[in-house]
Structure formats: C-alpha cells, structure tokens
Design a protein around this motif. Sequence first.
Motif, PDB file in Angstrom:
ATOM      1  N   ASN A 114     138.768-127.723 -31.499  1.00 39.92           N
ATOM      2  CA  ASN A 114     140.198-127.413 -31.436  1.00 39.92           C
ATOM      3  C   ASN A 114     140.492-125.978 -31.016  1.00 39.92           C
ATOM      4  O   ASN A 114     141.639-125.548 -31.083  1.00 39.92           O
ATOM      5  CB  ASN A 114     140.846-127.665 -32.797  1.00 39.92           C
TER       6      ASN A 114
ATOM      7  N   PHE B 205     137.299-127.650 -37.409  1.00 41.74           N
ATOM      8  CA  PHE B 205     138.279-128.203 -36.458  1.00 41.74           C
ATOM      9  C   PHE B 205     139.645-127.519 -36.552  1.00 41.74           C
ATOM     10  O   PHE B 205     140.683-128.162 -36.368  1.00 41.74           O
ATOM     11  CB  PHE B 205     138.450-129.712 -36.668  1.00 41.74           C
TER      12      PHE B 205
ATOM     13  N   GLY C 121     142.526-124.477 -35.515  1.00 45.87           N
ATOM     14  CA  GLY C 121     143.019-123.943 -34.260  1.00 45.87           C
ATOM     15  C   GLY C 121     142.852-122.444 -34.120  1.00 45.87           C
ATOM     16  O   GLY C 121     142.283-121.763 -34.984  1.00 45.87           O
TER      17      GLY C 121
ATOM     18  N   ASP D 204     135.970-132.713 -25.764  1.00 47.57           N
ATOM     19  CA  ASP D 204     135.951-132.416 -27.197  1.00 47.57           C
ATOM     20  C   ASP D 204     134.541-132.404 -27.768  1.00 47.57           C
ATOM     21  O   ASP D 204     134.189-131.541 -28.583  1.00 47.57           O
ATOM     22  CB  ASP D 204     136.804-133.435 -27.966  1.00 47.57           C
TER      23      ASP D 204
END
Length: 262
Positions: A78, A51, A53, A98
């Motif tokens: 993410n 998760f 970035g 998501d």
Amino acid sequence: MSPRPAPLMQRIATFVVMAASGVALASVQSAAPAATVASESLRVVTANLAFRGPDAVRQDWQVIGPEADIVFVQEAKNVRLRDILGDGWAVRQDTSSDDRQGSAVVIRKSAVKSIDDLVLVKGTDASNCGTQGDGIMTRWIARVDVQLNNGRWIRAASLHMPPERCQDGPGSPYAVMADNVVAFAKRSDRMLVLGADWNKVVDDDPNEIGARTGLKPRGPDSGLRIDGFYIAPAMSSANLHHLAQTGSDHRPVQATVAVPAP
C-alpha cells in the motif's frame, strides 16, 4: 699522501653487493602483508509495515530510519517507499503489482559504496490456503547486492513467509517457500543476510532452513518472535532487539552485523 682509489674490480664487486642488498630489501618489503581492512559494522532492521499507507509509514520511519543502514521491508503493497523517503535512501521495490510490491529492501546511501538493482525470486505461488477465504498472493524474495565501504559485497534479501495455516505438509505454500529460500541461499555466491517476517518463531526453525543452509537464525528474546534474520556464518551479530513500537502490529527488529573484509 692521499689514499689510492680501490682497484676497479673491487669497486664493481662493492656495487654489485649493494645492488643485491637493495633488491633483497625491496623483495622483503613487497612480501609484507598489506594493512588489513577492518570488518564493517552494519545496522540491519526488519520491519513489517502491515499494509499501511504513506502517512503511517512516514511516521514509522521516524523510529526505523535513525536506527538502520539496511531495512528489510514486508507488507508494503500500500505504499511506494521511494515517494516518501528522502534522497538519503536507495529504495529497491518493484511497484508493478501488489504482490511484487510487498517485500522491499531500503539502503542508507551513506552507509555503503555501491548498490545493485532489485532482483525478485519467486517464493511461492498465490494460494487459497486457509478455510475462511483468507488466501495469499504470490510471495517473492526481494534481493539486492550491496558493496560495503570495506569492499565486501553482500546479498540482502527481504521476504515474507506464508502464515502458519499455509503449512499442512509437503507441497503446501509454507513448505514450498521454505524449500525455495533454501535453494536461493545455496546458490547465492555472496554472503547473505535474510530479513523477514517468518510467521513462525525465528530460531525455532521449523523447516530446518538454518540447518539446511548454514545460515544462523537470529530472533528477539521476547515479545512477538516471528520477525528476525538469517545471517551468513562468516558474519557476527550483536545487539539484537526490538525497536520502539510503530503503528504496525509488528515491532521492528534490529541487529548489528560485522561483515569481514574481502
């Protein structure tokens, strides 16, 4: 004195024999087997991105990218992978929500001949399994059909099984998703490679996925052993190992599979 030419009937008979010989030779040549196309070697990597970035995943790809032809990605909600990877990669990721974004398949374009679109197959519904409010979102099997340079089509699928706390008997999320993985594998009409975070030891096969599908479980010999592959029995696999540590708490796992020609 010049020799007399052969009688007309003798010349005709000679021509017929020669023609028949030519037809027979052509028949033998056409019946000879075509040159066998060698099996295709493919480096596969499964990677849980935890998760994180875009900047973190960009760093991860410096480890993953050089070692992979197909990457099975989990926990990618993410990051939009197509925004950070170069043109050399074909990204198959549904970024509409998501839960759908979490599992994806990424293919090195130069390693294959053709790549189909992404298909998502539901693994299990969202659930509040667990006792500390740590439920799970809907989980999907992210499927992509890929044609290799030897002409063989294979099916590559990335998935993330629920955590172990989500298995407490029949009907629990882990058991449901295991059943759906088995059903998915059984109805696949192409050779299958599953790359996943199984959340249990890969080759311990607690829900008998391997036994029920015929797929071969392949996990690393040491360290965290919950990331790995299930591979069609017609494919051989070798060189199974962890890659170098990335910023994720899961070290990517790589294997080389040999895919026979069609």
